[in-house]
Write a protein that holds these residues in place. Structure first.
Motif, PDB file in Angstrom:
ATOM      1  N   GLY B  79       0.799  -1.221   0.000  1.00 38.89           N
ATOM      2  CA  GLY B  79       0.000   0.000   0.000  1.00 38.89           C
ATOM      3  C   GLY B  79       0.833   1.273   0.000  1.00 38.89           C
ATOM      4  O   GLY B  79       0.271   2.368  -0.024  1.00 38.89           O
ATOM      5  N   GLY B  80       2.166   1.142   0.067  1.00 37.78           N
ATOM      6  CA  GLY B  80       3.029   2.314   0.019  1.00 37.78           C
ATOM      7  C   GLY B  80       3.490   2.812   1.381  1.00 37.78           C
ATOM      8  O   GLY B  80       4.346   3.696   1.464  1.00 37.78           O
ATOM      9  N   GLU B  81       2.922   2.253   2.475  1.00 37.53           N
ATOM     10  CA  GLU B  81       3.319   2.726   3.804  1.00 37.53           C
ATOM     11  C   GLU B  81       4.761   2.314   4.095  1.00 37.53           C
ATOM     12  O   GLU B  81       5.129   1.154   3.874  1.00 37.53           O
ATOM     13  N   VAL B  82       5.542   3.256   4.605  1.00 35.28           N
ATOM     14  CA  VAL B  82       6.950   2.988   4.904  1.00 35.28           C
ATOM     15  C   VAL B  82       7.127   2.834   6.417  1.00 35.28           C
ATOM     16  O   VAL B  82       6.692   3.696   7.183  1.00 35.28           O
ATOM     17  N   GLY B  83       7.715   1.712   6.805  1.00 35.90           N
ATOM     18  CA  GLY B  83       7.966   1.471   8.228  1.00 35.90           C
ATOM     19  C   GLY B  83       9.454   1.521   8.529  1.00 35.90           C
ATOM     20  O   GLY B  83      10.269   0.984   7.774  1.00 35.90           O
ATOM     21  N   HIS B  84       9.795   2.192   9.624  1.00 33.52           N
ATOM     22  CA  HIS B  84      11.189   2.274  10.064  1.00 33.52           C
ATOM     23  C   HIS B  84      11.324   1.598  11.428  1.00 33.52           C
ATOM     24  O   HIS B  84      10.381   1.592  12.206  1.00 33.52           O
ATOM     25  N   ALA B  85      12.497   1.079  11.703  1.00 34.69           N
ATOM     26  CA  ALA B  85      12.748   0.581  13.058  1.00 34.69           C
ATOM     27  C   ALA B  85      14.195   0.844  13.446  1.00 34.69           C
ATOM     28  O   ALA B  85      15.107   0.709  12.628  1.00 34.69           O
ATOM     29  N   TYR B  86      14.368   1.256  14.699  1.00 35.55           N
ATOM     30  CA  TYR B  86      15.666   1.314  15.366  1.00 35.55           C
ATOM     31  C   TYR B  86      15.443   0.597  16.681  1.00 35.55           C
ATOM     32  O   TYR B  86      14.686   1.094  17.517  1.00 35.55           O
ATOM     33  N   VAL B  87      16.020  -0.572  16.860  1.00 35.81           N
ATOM     34  CA  VAL B  87      15.814  -1.299  18.110  1.00 35.81           C
ATOM     35  C   VAL B  87      17.158  -1.599  18.776  1.00 35.81           C
ATOM     36  O   VAL B  87      18.160  -1.837  18.105  1.00 35.81           O
ATOM     37  N   GLN B  88      17.134  -1.587  20.088  1.00 33.82           N
ATOM     38  CA  GLN B  88      18.347  -1.838  20.867  1.00 33.82           C
ATOM     39  C   GLN B  88      18.848  -3.263  20.677  1.00 33.82           C
ATOM     40  O   GLN B  88      18.048  -4.197  20.637  1.00 33.82           O
ATOM     41  N   GLY B  89      20.147  -3.438  20.581  1.00 38.38           N
ATOM     42  CA  GLY B  89      20.739  -4.773  20.503  1.00 38.38           C
ATOM     43  C   GLY B  89      20.971  -5.232  19.077  1.00 38.38           C
ATOM     44  O   GLY B  89      20.759  -4.481  18.114  1.00 38.38           O
ATOM     45  N   ARG B  90      21.399  -6.476  18.947  1.00 41.75           N
ATOM     46  CA  ARG B  90      21.639  -7.078  17.628  1.00 41.75           C
ATOM     47  C   ARG B  90      20.473  -8.001  17.344  1.00 41.75           C
ATOM     48  O   ARG B  90      20.494  -9.160  17.705  1.00 41.75           O
ATOM     49  N   ARG B  91      19.419  -7.479  16.772  1.00 39.99           N
ATOM     50  CA  ARG B  91      18.172  -8.240  16.694  1.00 39.99           C
ATOM     51  C   ARG B  91      17.482  -7.955  15.363  1.00 39.99           C
ATOM     52  O   ARG B  91      16.569  -7.133  15.287  1.00 39.99           O
ATOM     53  N   LYS B  92      17.942  -8.637  14.311  1.00 37.56           N
ATOM     54  CA  LYS B  92      17.404  -8.351  12.972  1.00 37.56           C
ATOM     55  C   LYS B  92      15.930  -8.722  12.874  1.00 37.56           C
ATOM     56  O   LYS B  92      15.131  -7.979  12.289  1.00 37.56           O
ATOM     57  N   ALA B  93      15.552  -9.874  13.437  1.00 35.68           N
ATOM     58  CA  ALA B  93      14.155 -10.305  13.349  1.00 35.68           C
ATOM     59  C   ALA B  93      13.252  -9.335  14.108  1.00 35.68           C
ATOM     60  O   ALA B  93      12.138  -9.018  13.660  1.00 35.68           O
ATOM     61  N   ASP B  94      13.738  -8.838  15.240  1.00 32.57           N
ATOM     62  CA  ASP B  94      12.938  -7.884  16.011  1.00 32.57           C
ATOM     63  C   ASP B  94      12.820  -6.549  15.285  1.00 32.57           C
ATOM     64  O   ASP B  94      11.775  -5.891  15.342  1.00 32.57           O
ATOM     65  N   ALA B  95      13.881  -6.156  14.603  1.00 35.17           N
ATOM     66  CA  ALA B  95      13.829  -4.900  13.844  1.00 35.17           C
ATOM     67  C   ALA B  95      12.811  -5.027  12.717  1.00 35.17           C
ATOM     68  O   ALA B  95      12.030  -4.103  12.455  1.00 35.17           O
ATOM     69  N   GLU B  96      12.801  -6.184  12.057  1.00 36.72           N
ATOM     70  CA  GLU B  96      11.840  -6.414  10.970  1.00 36.72           C
ATOM     71  C   GLU B  96      10.402  -6.334  11.506  1.00 36.72           C
ATOM     72  O   GLU B  96       9.546  -5.637  10.936  1.00 36.72           O
ATOM     73  N   ALA B  97      10.144  -7.004  12.626  1.00 38.32           N
ATOM     74  CA  ALA B  97       8.800  -6.973  13.205  1.00 38.32           C
ATOM     75  C   ALA B  97       8.414  -5.552  13.609  1.00 38.32           C
ATOM     76  O   ALA B  97       7.281  -5.109  13.386  1.00 38.32           O
ATOM     77  N   ALA B  98       9.373  -4.815  14.174  1.00 41.55           N
ATOM     78  CA  ALA B  98       9.080  -3.441  14.616  1.00 41.55           C
ATOM     79  C   ALA B  98       8.779  -2.537  13.417  1.00 41.55           C
ATOM     80  O   ALA B  98       7.858  -1.713  13.460  1.00 41.55           O
ATOM     81  N   ALA B  99       9.524  -2.708  12.328  1.00 39.11           N
ATOM     82  CA  ALA B  99       9.289  -1.882  11.134  1.00 39.11           C
ATOM     83  C   ALA B  99       7.937  -2.228  10.508  1.00 39.11           C
ATOM     84  O   ALA B  99       7.227  -1.344  10.007  1.00 39.11           O
TER      85      ALA B  99
END
Lengths: 364, 151
Positions: B79-99
């Motif tokens: 739909g064009g919505e852009v999601g960003h994430a900055y999460v503490q630690g080394r957590r790629k999967a968590d960053a993806e979920a947060a974005a």
């Protein structure tokens, strides 16, 4: 004569394999997990994060395991890893006044807003070995008060300065120097000194701080306030155009209040030393505050009395345990050629002495 | 940067909440609530550091305290919505979920995401904080006067 040699590959490989086996220890004993180290050796993890200058409890726990509990070796591993990370930016200065405090005490004022909160401290324990820990068994949950601590507790120095008796720390918004980017140079301003002290070896900092208490650059420190708790870290995100919190850290902060009889430039008042450290480490935070205060002699117009803790060059160039251990331990590595040269030199000097003084050889 | 505008405040609040969530928690809540939408990476998850600053005397001159690890990423939904994430630690999967949550909060799914992800996260964070604060309060010293000299 110069002889280049190589060798030792097999010896090194086998040494590393043996190291791995020794690290594991007796295989009949369960292996330590990273999570166990992170949760149950938390103060070791905190020290590795503070002196490794990288806040990441899992990495610090891994480093402790890899280093077999040698904390300086673990700090070395963290420092090395740190250099591989791209830097996304810098945070806004953390607001320790908004800290969710686990512990907050003042040695100078008994009745302060928010009260004296002891937190999970070793203070007042009897330092008797607790053999219950050697047996199995869970600990009960800690008691909870019906009324929680207020979310924010004001700093002691803030509300006690109504009379102007304590030196102020007015806010500034300068970009601080970074010794991980530019080599440390003397004279070093306070911001650079604080960065160096925050990552300095705990033992070295403690020793220097103790020396000021014993009379070398005496400045009679009181712990105005000591607080341990969590603070949020906020960073401006350029692609968003606003700041967000990117995480939260446990920090230990110490503010000392020091006697000061005034100088040519400053009226008699209390001055301040400041310590701020990653994790829970009040020994380090108090030490840092005392050394910070001792190093401030020049800006406060005090005399330099030649005490080690006043000498910024001495303190800052010797406080980093990775620099120190790197240089110290390198002398155990092969120096065959250097030593050969020294040997030749001593032989030559001896023969010159005996040639000039043959009677001495005869007498021996 | 401008802190005065309230227009960004809700997003600022949920991004902050997502950054501090325990490992795996955002993903667990999101996956329990809905199927993940399709997306394309604008910036694949990347681990780096942020230099944390403090202030001398708590309120004065800024200084560099030390770094922390941070994982960031950015993605775009169909739909064009852009999601960003900055999460503490080394957590790629968590960053993806947060974005993903950040992007979905700008989409028609916002209400469901708020109810099933953000609100539970916020309640859990508040409970954890309250538990520590209650334990801290239990260690508060109550002084009482043993004797008072009057001469």
């Amino acid at each position: 004569m110069y002889v280049a040699v190589k060798g030792g590959e097999r010896a090194i490989e086998n040494a590393h394999a043996w190291l791995a086996e020794e690290r594991r220890g007796d295989r009949d004993i369960a292996e330590l997990s990273i999570a166990q180290i992170r949760e149950q050796l938390k103060l070791a993890v905190d020290r590795v994060m503070a002196e490794g200058s990288l806040y990441d409890p899992d990495l610090a726990a891994l480093a402790i395991k890899q280093a077999r509990g040698d904390l300086i070796e673990a700090i070395f591993l963290i420092r090395a890893y740190r250099t591989t990370l791209p830097r996304f930016g810098a945070s806004r200065p953390v607001s320790t006044g908004a800290m969710a405090c686990d512990r907050r005490i003042s040695a100078t004022f008994k009745d302060l807003p928010g009260g004296q909160v002891l937190g999970p401290t070793f203070d007042y324990t009897h330092r008797l070995l607790d053999f219950k820990l050697a047996a199995d068994g869970e600990v009960p949950e800690a008691p909870r008060a019906a009324k929680a601590q207020p979310a924010e507790m004001p700093h002691v120095t803030g509300f006690l300065n109504r009379e102007g008796l304590i030196e102020e720390a007015p806010a500034e918004d300068t970009t601080p120097p970074d010794l991980t980017r530019e080599p440390l140079e003397i004279p070093a301003g306070r911001a650079l000194r604080l960065q160096a002290l925050a990552r300095a070896d705990e033992g070295f900092t403690l020793g220097l701080a103790y020396s000021t208490q014993r009379g070398y650059a005496r400045n009679h420190a009181f712990v105005g306030e000591l607080r341990i708790g969590t603070v949020a870290v906020e960073m401006d995100i350029p692609e968003l155009g606003f700041a967000i919190e990117i995480g939260e850290l446990t920090l230990t902060e110490c503010e000392t209040v020091n006697q000061f009889k005034g100088s040519k430039t400053e009226p008699p008042q209390f001055t301040r030393g400041y310590g701020l450290v990653f994790g829970q480490s009040e020994r380090k935070a108090i030490s840092m505050a005392l050394v910070d205060r001792a190093l401030r002699w020049e800006e406060l117009g005090e005399d330099f009395i030649g005490a080690p803790a006043q000498d910024a060059e001495f303190v800052l160039y010797h406080a980093d345990n990775i620099q120190a251990t790197g240089f110290l331990e390198h002398i155990k590595l092969p120096h065959y050629v250097d030593f050969q040269a020294e040997l030749e030199l001593v032989r030559k000097m001896r023969s010159e002495v005996t040639d000039a003084n043959p009677a001495r050889e005869a007498a021996e | 940067m401008d802190d005065s505008s309230n227009e960004n405040e809700p997003r600022r609040a949920w991004m902050s909440l997502l950054a501090k969530a325990p490992a795996g928690r955002v993903a667990a809540l999101l996956d329990a609530a809905m199927a993940r939408p399709e997306f394309t990476w604008l910036r694949a998850p990347e681990i780096g550091s942020v230099m944390v600053r403090g202030r001398a005397g708590a309120t004065g001159q800024p200084f560099n305290l030390g770094e922390m690890t941070v994982t960031r990423c950015a993605l775009r939904l169909c739909g064009g919505e852009v999601g960003h994430a900055y999460v503490q630690g080394r957590r790629k999967a968590d960053a993806e979920a947060a974005a993903l949550v950040d992007a979905l909060m700008q989409s028609p799914a916002a209400d469901a995401v708020r109810r099933h992800v953000l609100e539970p996260l916020e309640a859990e964070a508040r409970a954890a904080q309250a538990a520590r604060a209650a334990k801290a309060a239990a260690t508060k010293v109550e002084f009482f006067t043993m004797a008072r000299g009057e001469d």
